[in-house]
Design a protein around this motif. Structure first.
Motif, PDB file in Angstrom:
ATOM      1  N   SER A  13      -6.785   4.378   4.658  1.00 22.01           N
ATOM      2  CA  SER A  13      -7.276   3.261   5.469  1.00 22.01           C
ATOM      3  C   SER A  13      -7.481   3.689   6.918  1.00 22.01           C
ATOM      4  N   THR A  14      -6.527   4.425   7.461  1.00 23.17           N
ATOM      5  CA  THR A  14      -6.647   4.919   8.830  1.00 23.17           C
ATOM      6  C   THR A  14      -7.833   5.860   8.978  1.00 23.17           C
ATOM      7  N   LEU A  15      -8.008   6.738   7.983  1.00 21.45           N
ATOM      8  CA  LEU A  15      -9.112   7.696   8.019  1.00 21.45           C
ATOM      9  C   LEU A  15     -10.456   6.984   7.967  1.00 21.45           C
ATOM     10  N   ILE A  16     -10.539   5.934   7.154  1.00 23.84           N
ATOM     11  CA  ILE A  16     -11.786   5.173   7.056  1.00 23.84           C
ATOM     12  C   ILE A  16     -12.108   4.490   8.382  1.00 23.84           C
ATOM     13  N   GLU A  17     -11.092   3.883   8.995  1.00 24.74           N
ATOM     14  CA  GLU A  17     -11.326   3.221  10.286  1.00 24.74           C
ATOM     15  C   GLU A  17     -11.775   4.228  11.338  1.00 24.74           C
ATOM     16  N   ASP A  18     -11.150   5.399  11.366  1.00 23.36           N
ATOM     17  CA  ASP A  18     -11.543   6.439  12.325  1.00 23.36           C
ATOM     18  C   ASP A  18     -12.975   6.902  12.069  1.00 23.36           C
ATOM     19  N   THR A  19     -13.330   7.034  10.791  1.00 20.54           N
ATOM     20  CA  THR A  19     -14.680   7.487  10.439  1.00 20.54           C
ATOM     21  C   THR A  19     -15.721   6.451  10.824  1.00 20.54           C
ATOM     22  N   LEU A  20     -15.415   5.187  10.592  1.00 20.79           N
ATOM     23  CA  LEU A  20     -16.356   4.124  10.962  1.00 20.79           C
ATOM     24  C   LEU A  20     -16.556   4.069  12.466  1.00 20.79           C
ATOM     25  N   ARG A  21     -15.468   4.264  13.214  1.00 21.56           N
ATOM     26  CA  ARG A  21     -15.600   4.271  14.678  1.00 21.56           C
ATOM     27  C   ARG A  21     -16.394   5.472  15.156  1.00 21.56           C
ATOM     28  N   LEU A  68       0.833  -1.183   0.000  1.00 21.26           N
ATOM     29  CA  LEU A  68       0.000   0.000   0.000  1.00 21.26           C
ATOM     30  C   LEU A  68       0.875   1.243   0.000  1.00 21.26           C
ATOM     31  N   THR A  69       0.464   2.239  -0.752  1.00 19.03           N
ATOM     32  CA  THR A  69       1.182   3.506  -0.762  1.00 19.03           C
ATOM     33  C   THR A  69       0.900   4.255   0.540  1.00 19.03           C
ATOM     34  N   PRO A  70       1.723   5.238   0.889  1.00 22.97           N
ATOM     35  CA  PRO A  70       1.436   6.038   2.085  1.00 22.97           C
ATOM     36  C   PRO A  70       0.052   6.684   2.029  1.00 22.97           C
ATOM     37  N   GLU A  71      -0.374   7.094   0.814  1.00 22.66           N
ATOM     38  CA  GLU A  71      -1.703   7.699   0.680  1.00 22.66           C
ATOM     39  C   GLU A  71      -2.792   6.682   0.997  1.00 22.66           C
ATOM     40  N   ASP A  72      -2.602   5.446   0.521  1.00 23.12           N
ATOM     41  CA  ASP A  72      -3.593   4.409   0.802  1.00 23.12           C
ATOM     42  C   ASP A  72      -3.639   4.063   2.290  1.00 23.12           C
ATOM     43  N   ARG A  73      -2.471   4.047   2.924  1.00 23.95           N
ATOM     44  CA  ARG A  73      -2.443   3.755   4.363  1.00 23.95           C
ATOM     45  C   ARG A  73      -3.128   4.875   5.153  1.00 23.95           C
ATOM     46  N   ALA A  74      -2.896   6.121   4.742  1.00 23.61           N
ATOM     47  CA  ALA A  74      -3.573   7.241   5.395  1.00 23.61           C
ATOM     48  C   ALA A  74      -5.082   7.147   5.184  1.00 23.61           C
ATOM     49  N   LEU A 103     -22.096   4.508   4.175  1.00 23.06           N
ATOM     50  CA  LEU A 103     -21.526   3.395   4.921  1.00 23.06           C
ATOM     51  C   LEU A 103     -21.022   2.321   3.958  1.00 23.06           C
ATOM     52  N   ASN A 104     -21.821   2.005   2.942  1.00 25.26           N
ATOM     53  CA  ASN A 104     -21.401   1.015   1.953  1.00 25.26           C
ATOM     54  C   ASN A 104     -20.157   1.473   1.198  1.00 25.26           C
ATOM     55  N   TYR A 105     -20.078   2.769   0.954  1.00 27.52           N
ATOM     56  CA  TYR A 105     -18.890   3.300   0.276  1.00 27.52           C
ATOM     57  C   TYR A 105     -17.644   3.083   1.131  1.00 27.52           C
ATOM     58  N   LEU A 106     -17.748   3.408   2.421  1.00 26.37           N
ATOM     59  CA  LEU A 106     -16.606   3.209   3.319  1.00 26.37           C
ATOM     60  C   LEU A 106     -16.199   1.740   3.367  1.00 26.37           C
ATOM     61  N   LEU A 107     -17.190   0.868   3.488  1.00 23.55           N
ATOM     62  CA  LEU A 107     -16.888  -0.563   3.570  1.00 23.55           C
ATOM     63  C   LEU A 107     -16.289  -1.076   2.264  1.00 23.55           C
ATOM     64  N   ALA A 108     -16.765  -0.549   1.130  1.00 24.16           N
ATOM     65  CA  ALA A 108     -16.236  -0.982  -0.163  1.00 24.16           C
ATOM     66  C   ALA A 108     -14.790  -0.548  -0.340  1.00 24.16           C
ATOM     67  N   VAL A 109     -14.483   0.694   0.037  1.00 19.85           N
ATOM     68  CA  VAL A 109     -13.106   1.172  -0.081  1.00 19.85           C
ATOM     69  C   VAL A 109     -12.202   0.413   0.877  1.00 19.85           C
ATOM     70  N   ARG A 110     -12.693   0.181   2.100  1.00 17.00           N
ATOM     71  CA  ARG A 110     -11.896  -0.582   3.055  1.00 17.00           C
ATOM     72  C   ARG A 110     -11.646  -1.998   2.536  1.00 17.00           C
ATOM     73  N   GLN A 111     -12.673  -2.620   1.959  1.00 16.41           N
ATOM     74  CA  GLN A 111     -12.515  -3.960   1.399  1.00 16.41           C
ATOM     75  C   GLN A 111     -11.487  -3.969   0.270  1.00 16.41           C
ATOM     76  N   LYS A 112     -11.531  -2.944  -0.565  1.00 16.67           N
ATOM     77  CA  LYS A 112     -10.582  -2.847  -1.673  1.00 16.67           C
ATOM     78  C   LYS A 112      -9.152  -2.727  -1.153  1.00 16.67           C
ATOM     79  N   LEU A 113      -8.958  -1.903  -0.122  1.00 16.11           N
ATOM     80  CA  LEU A 113      -7.626  -1.743   0.457  1.00 16.11           C
ATOM     81  C   LEU A 113      -7.164  -3.031   1.131  1.00 16.11           C
ATOM     82  N   LEU A 114      -8.091  -3.710   1.819  1.00 14.36           N
ATOM     83  CA  LEU A 114      -7.736  -4.973   2.461  1.00 14.36           C
ATOM     84  C   LEU A 114      -7.358  -6.029   1.423  1.00 14.36           C
ATOM     85  N   GLN A 115      -8.106  -6.073   0.311  1.00 16.62           N
ATOM     86  CA  GLN A 115      -7.780  -7.023  -0.749  1.00 16.62           C
ATOM     87  C   GLN A 115      -6.427  -6.710  -1.376  1.00 16.62           C
ATOM     88  N   GLN A 116      -6.155  -5.416  -1.523  1.00 16.52           N
ATOM     89  CA  GLN A 116      -4.864  -5.009  -2.076  1.00 16.52           C
ATOM     90  C   GLN A 116      -3.734  -5.422  -1.144  1.00 16.52           C
TER      91      GLN A 116
END
Length: 455
Positions: free
Chosen positions: A45-53, A37-43, A243-256
């Motif tokens: 991913s962190t932002l998505i997790e914070d938003t979901l919480r 993952l690029t630094p942008e993707d990691r950032a 919510l589905n958008y966040l989960l879809a992007v998170r899933q894409k990053l996890l798959q990557q």
């Protein structure tokens, strides 16, 4: 799950000398080339997790994530707005039927307002929507059409002298329903739009000459209920979409990240952990595949097998860490000497290495082996415990074979190379020997020297 896979990498690396999974690439990948993952993707991913919480109760993401959401959903929203706008531009003209029945004295004005004002404005707005790329401006144009439709409806009702004019204000409910259900305006734009339409209706209480409160009050409650229920629907719909958008992007990053971990696991399963050349399992698989290819091409396959001379005394004298460093440098010299596409270098076990050469006859394989022997000798690694020389040397056995030859097989080819290596050791080491018993002295001259003390 990703962290678990990552934790398995060192363990897989420690067992990589034997390999665990076949591969088809001719050479191991460089560890630094593994996709991560690029630094942008990691950032992100962190932002998505914070938003979901933190939740998305206000239907807004942090600025960076909101901009991404709007950008990635813009095409879908444009398609929805264009379809809905095209329909409303013509469907709203069906109100002319009820205009003629409910407020016949205002039919000419209704015809002018709906057909010659509202419809052209909608069509021009649709054309502009396609041309502009500002998401908020597109949404604003959509609610502008809703407000225009509401204003026309209330103007016709207030201006009419028909006894049905006040009852006809229920047409505002259809405008609210169409805007919130079909167009699906964003909640924070739909809410003020509904308030504006309700205020238009409330203002009619003062603008009708003789407002009938017993009629207007229930109609007002109907409009208010319609607005509240459809806004609740819009809120739920947009909340689910976000919510589905966040989960879809998170899933894409996890798959990557999972794909990256799998590639890393695959790499270590076919690479020797110490020398970073192919391990024996990968060599066996590669040779089998290359053999089938050589069958089709009627090509020769060469094997170069080498052994570091007097390696046990080297380990005893300099220690095992130094021995490991020696093997790494020998492997590098081997790789740098055999760089043709399709060739593969592998650690065969202990201080023994092997290489497979495609379309290499005896002369070519012998020359390649001599390059390897010379490259290792040129390293000038001190070896005070060797009876061969004062530096580290290698003995090399070479064999070539066509798959079409009698009794030819990969195992037979390796056996011949091993026999040639044995003869090179017995004839003094630090030399190359073909399975025909031709021996190259250091420098390339032939010899049939015999006997050398074991080590």
């Amino acid at each position: 799950m990703i962290e678990g896979l990552k934790s398995m990498l060192p363990a897989a690396a420690s067992a990589a000398a034997d390999g665990t999974r076949p591969a088809v690439s001719p050479a191991p990948a460089d560890p630094s080339a593994a996709d991560t993952l690029t630094p942008e993707d990691r950032a992100l991913s962190t932002l998505i997790e914070d938003t979901l919480r933190g939740g998305i109760g206000w239907l807004r993401f942090p600025r960076m994530l909101e901009a991404r959401f709007q950008r990635e959903t813009a095409d879908y929203r444009l398609k929805t707005l264009v379809i809905a706008g095209t329909l409303v531009a013509f469907v709203l003209n069906l109100f002319l039927i009820s205009d003629y029945a409910m407020i016949p004295d205002m039919f000419d004005q209704a015809l002018m307002a709906r057909l010659w004002i509202f419809t052209p404005v909608c069509l021009i707005g649709l054309w502009l929507m396609v041309k502009i790329h500002h998401v908020l401006l597109r949404e604003t144009m959509a609610i502008g059409a809703d407000l225009l439709a509401g204003a026309i409806q209330m103007w016709l009702c207030i201006s009419s002298h028909s006894p049905h004019a006040q009852a006809y204000t229920t047409g505002m409910a259809m405008i609210i329903l169409y805007s919130n259900i079909y167009v699906r305006t964003r909640f924070w734009l739909a809410a003020p739009t509904c308030v504006a339409l309700l205020l238009m209706y409330a203002g009619s209480l003062w603008l009708f000459p003789e407002p009938k409160l017993e009629l207007m009050a229930p109609i007002g409650l109907v409009l208010l209920s319609t607005a509240v229920f459809t806004l609740f629907y819009l809120y739920t719909l947009e909340h689910e979409e976000r919510l589905n958008y966040l989960l879809a992007v998170r899933q894409k990053l996890l798959q990557q990240e999972l794909s990256s971990a799998n590639r890393q696991l695959e790499r270590v399963s076919r690479v020797d952990a110490l020398t970073q050349v192919a391990n024996r399992r990968h060599f066996d698989t590669f040779l089998s595949q290359l053999w089938e290819r050589a069958k089709r091409d009627d090509a020769e396959v060469g094997i170069v097998m080498l052994d570091v001379d007097c390696f046990k005394p080297y380990n005893d004298h300099y220690g095992h860490p130094a021995g490991d460093a020696c093997l790494v440098q020998v492997a590098q010299a081997l790789r740098h000497s055999l760089r043709r596409p399709g060739d593969l270098v592998a650690r065969y076990g202990g201080e023994e290495f092997i290489a497979v050469l495609y379309k290499a006859g005896p002369a070519q394989a012998e020359a390649a082996a001599e390059r390897v022997r010379s490259a290792v000798y040129a390293l000038a690694l001190p070896h005070a415990a060797s009876f061969v020389d004062q530096v580290v040397t290698v003995s090399v056995g070479v064999a070539t074979m066509r798959p079409s030859d009698r009794h030819a097989s990969p195992q037979r080819l390796i056996s011949l190379a091993d026999e040639a290596l044995y003869r090179a050791k017995n004839r003094g080491r630090n030399r190359v020997c073909l399975h025909t018993a031709t021996v190259l002295q250091p420098g390339g001259s032939s010899s049939s020297a015999a006997g050398a003390p074991p080590c």
